[in-house]
Write a protein that holds these residues in place. Structure first.
Motif, PDB file in Angstrom:
ATOM      1  N   LEU A  93     -55.386 -30.786  14.591  1.00 36.51           N
ATOM      2  CA  LEU A  93     -55.698 -31.734  15.650  1.00 36.51           C
ATOM      3  C   LEU A  93     -55.246 -33.099  15.141  1.00 36.51           C
ATOM      4  CD1 LEU A  93     -59.219 -30.549  16.864  1.00 36.51           C
ATOM      5  CD2 LEU A  93     -56.989 -30.163  17.922  1.00 36.51           C
ATOM      6  N   ARG A  94     -54.102 -33.546  15.634  1.00 44.81           N
ATOM      7  CA  ARG A  94     -53.514 -34.804  15.183  1.00 44.81           C
ATOM      8  C   ARG A  94     -54.158 -35.939  15.963  1.00 44.81           C
ATOM      9  NH1 ARG A  94     -47.097 -35.415  14.679  1.00 44.81           N
ATOM     10  NH2 ARG A  94     -46.950 -37.655  14.522  1.00 44.81           N
ATOM     11  N   TRP A  95     -54.876 -36.766  15.249  1.00 39.85           N
ATOM     12  CA  TRP A  95     -55.701 -37.797  15.863  1.00 39.85           C
ATOM     13  C   TRP A  95     -54.897 -39.044  16.203  1.00 39.85           C
ATOM     14  CZ3 TRP A  95     -59.829 -38.889  18.370  1.00 39.85           C
ATOM     15  CH2 TRP A  95     -60.435 -40.143  18.314  1.00 39.85           C
ATOM     16  N   PHE A 104     -55.471 -36.602  10.833  1.00 36.40           N
ATOM     17  CA  PHE A 104     -55.886 -35.357  11.454  1.00 36.40           C
ATOM     18  C   PHE A 104     -57.403 -35.265  11.492  1.00 36.40           C
ATOM     19  CE2 PHE A 104     -51.773 -34.788   9.538  1.00 36.40           C
ATOM     20  CZ  PHE A 104     -51.062 -34.114  10.509  1.00 36.40           C
ATOM     21  N   LEU A 105     -57.915 -34.616  12.539  1.00 35.12           N
ATOM     22  CA  LEU A 105     -59.346 -34.345  12.643  1.00 35.12           C
ATOM     23  C   LEU A 105     -59.644 -32.997  12.011  1.00 35.12           C
ATOM     24  CD1 LEU A 105     -60.330 -35.372  16.279  1.00 35.12           C
ATOM     25  CD2 LEU A 105     -60.998 -36.486  14.161  1.00 35.12           C
ATOM     26  N   GLY A 106     -60.804 -32.916  11.389  1.00 30.43           N
ATOM     27  CA  GLY A 106     -61.224 -31.651  10.807  1.00 30.43           C
ATOM     28  C   GLY A 106     -62.718 -31.668  10.568  1.00 30.43           C
ATOM     29  N   PHE A 107     -63.212 -30.596  10.000  1.00 32.06           N
ATOM     30  CA  PHE A 107     -64.629 -30.515   9.685  1.00 32.06           C
ATOM     31  C   PHE A 107     -64.827 -30.702   8.189  1.00 32.06           C
ATOM     32  CE2 PHE A 107     -65.006 -28.015  13.672  1.00 32.06           C
ATOM     33  CZ  PHE A 107     -65.954 -28.805  14.279  1.00 32.06           C
ATOM     34  N   LYS A 137     -63.396 -25.887  22.892  1.00 30.95           N
ATOM     35  CA  LYS A 137     -63.218 -26.330  24.278  1.00 30.95           C
ATOM     36  C   LYS A 137     -64.304 -25.759  25.188  1.00 30.95           C
ATOM     37  CE  LYS A 137     -58.837 -25.257  24.960  1.00 30.95           C
ATOM     38  NZ  LYS A 137     -57.408 -25.218  25.332  1.00 30.95           N
ATOM     39  N   LYS A 138     -64.687 -24.527  24.913  1.00 31.74           N
ATOM     40  CA  LYS A 138     -65.739 -23.891  25.717  1.00 31.74           C
ATOM     41  C   LYS A 138     -67.088 -24.589  25.479  1.00 31.74           C
ATOM     42  CE  LYS A 138     -67.611 -19.267  26.521  1.00 31.74           C
ATOM     43  NZ  LYS A 138     -67.575 -17.879  26.032  1.00 31.74           N
ATOM     44  N   PRO A 145     -59.340 -31.522  27.377  1.00 30.31           N
ATOM     45  CA  PRO A 145     -58.038 -32.178  27.531  1.00 30.31           C
ATOM     46  C   PRO A 145     -57.586 -32.893  26.257  1.00 30.31           C
ATOM     47  CG  PRO A 145     -59.458 -32.676  29.410  1.00 30.31           C
ATOM     48  CD  PRO A 145     -60.299 -31.983  28.383  1.00 30.31           C
ATOM     49  N   ALA A 146     -58.526 -33.503  25.540  1.00 32.79           N
ATOM     50  CA  ALA A 146     -58.177 -34.198  24.291  1.00 32.79           C
ATOM     51  C   ALA A 146     -57.737 -33.196  23.233  1.00 32.79           C
ATOM     52  CB  ALA A 146     -59.363 -35.011  23.787  1.00 32.79           C
ATOM     53  N   ILE A 147     -58.416 -32.064  23.152  1.00 35.64           N
ATOM     54  CA  ILE A 147     -58.048 -31.032  22.177  1.00 35.64           C
ATOM     55  C   ILE A 147     -56.646 -30.523  22.482  1.00 35.64           C
ATOM     56  CG2 ILE A 147     -58.558 -28.673  21.420  1.00 35.64           C
ATOM     57  CD1 ILE A 147     -61.568 -29.451  21.703  1.00 35.64           C
ATOM     58  N   ASP A 148     -56.356 -30.289  23.756  1.00 35.21           N
ATOM     59  CA  ASP A 148     -55.011 -29.832  24.134  1.00 35.21           C
ATOM     60  C   ASP A 148     -53.953 -30.876  23.796  1.00 35.21           C
ATOM     61  OD1 ASP A 148     -55.828 -27.341  25.024  1.00 35.21           O
ATOM     62  OD2 ASP A 148     -56.119 -28.015  27.094  1.00 35.21           O
ATOM     63  N   ALA A 149     -54.282 -32.149  23.988  1.00 32.87           N
ATOM     64  CA  ALA A 149     -53.320 -33.220  23.718  1.00 32.87           C
ATOM     65  C   ALA A 149     -53.069 -33.395  22.214  1.00 32.87           C
ATOM     66  CB  ALA A 149     -53.818 -34.528  24.318  1.00 32.87           C
ATOM     67  N   MET A 150     -54.085 -33.159  21.390  1.00 33.45           N
ATOM     68  CA  MET A 150     -53.958 -33.367  19.938  1.00 33.45           C
ATOM     69  C   MET A 150     -53.420 -32.144  19.199  1.00 33.45           C
ATOM     70  SD  MET A 150     -57.334 -35.558  18.844  1.00 33.45           S
ATOM     71  CE  MET A 150     -58.526 -34.383  19.421  1.00 33.45           C
ATOM     72  N   LYS A 151     -53.435 -31.007  19.834  1.00 35.97           N
ATOM     73  CA  LYS A 151     -53.073 -29.738  19.189  1.00 35.97           C
ATOM     74  C   LYS A 151     -51.618 -29.761  18.715  1.00 35.97           C
ATOM     75  CE  LYS A 151     -52.922 -25.790  21.625  1.00 35.97           C
ATOM     76  NZ  LYS A 151     -53.371 -24.600  22.352  1.00 35.97           N
ATOM     77  N   GLU A 152     -51.435 -29.485  17.440  1.00 36.10           N
ATOM     78  CA  GLU A 152     -50.091 -29.448  16.829  1.00 36.10           C
ATOM     79  C   GLU A 152     -50.030 -28.206  15.947  1.00 36.10           C
ATOM     80  OE1 GLU A 152     -48.525 -32.158  13.370  1.00 36.10           O
ATOM     81  OE2 GLU A 152     -48.263 -33.203  15.282  1.00 36.10           O
ATOM     82  N   GLU A 153     -49.027 -27.382  16.150  1.00 31.40           N
ATOM     83  CA  GLU A 153     -48.945 -26.118  15.410  1.00 31.40           C
ATOM     84  C   GLU A 153     -48.787 -26.354  13.916  1.00 31.40           C
ATOM     85  OE1 GLU A 153     -46.763 -21.773  15.522  1.00 31.40           O
ATOM     86  OE2 GLU A 153     -46.228 -23.273  16.998  1.00 31.40           O
TER      87      GLU A 153
END
Length: 159
Positions: A93-95, A104-107, A137-138, A145-153
């Motif tokens: 997740l590229r912030w 990047f976001l992470g835990f 997302k669930k 929408p933010a998760i989809d926008a930040m998602k990078e393989e």
């Protein structure tokens, strides 16, 4: 059994080699001859032996022990559900990008607590599987929408 795992097992033999090329898995002799001199070829989604093509004239230098290993691995692949043969895609997740570079976001896990954190470089804490992102997302529909926008393989560096 995953396809990468199957290829690794075959490539550990002395006289047989396997590779994935153009949506087919090729099994051929490890004798320096062209890899297109295969003795077995199967689509990665094959679910029966009838889907496996053979050219047994190319078996000239395969030992019986290695041939048995190949046949066993092919059978195990056929018995594995198609969904389980492929590794699950992984994502970062590229912030934000700033003068420090990519963030990047992470835990972060500390003291049995799990909380969000940012990392200037991708780490194991910033990698999410497709199913983990779907669950996030669930659980947090407003963030979808933010998760989809930040998602990078995340490119797989293994093997």
């Amino acid at each position: 059994m995953k396809i990468k795992e199957a290829i690794k097992i075959i490539n550990s033999t002395k006289t047989a080699v396997a590779c994935l090329w153009k949506e087919k898995i090729y099994f051929y002799a490890n004798d320096g001859v062209d890899k297109f001199d295969w003795f077995l070829m199967m689509p990665p989604k094959a679910n029966k032996w009838g889907d496996v093509k053979e050219d047994f004239e190319a078996l000239y230098s395969i030992t019986p022990k290695d041939l048995a290993r190949v046949m066993d691995v092919v059978q195990r692949l056929i018995c594995t559900p198609v969904k389980e043969r492929f590794p699950e895609k992984k994502y970062y997740l590229r912030w934000i990008d700033d003068k420090l570079g990519k963030t990047f976001l992470g835990f972060n896990n500390q003291w049995t607590e799990k909380f969000w954190s940012t990392y200037v470089a991708p780490t194991s804490n910033t990698i999410f599987t497709e199913s983990e992102l779907e669950q996030l997302k669930k659980d947090n529909p407003r963030l979808a929408p933010a998760i989809d926008a930040m998602k990078e393989e995340a490119k797989d560096d293994e093997d």
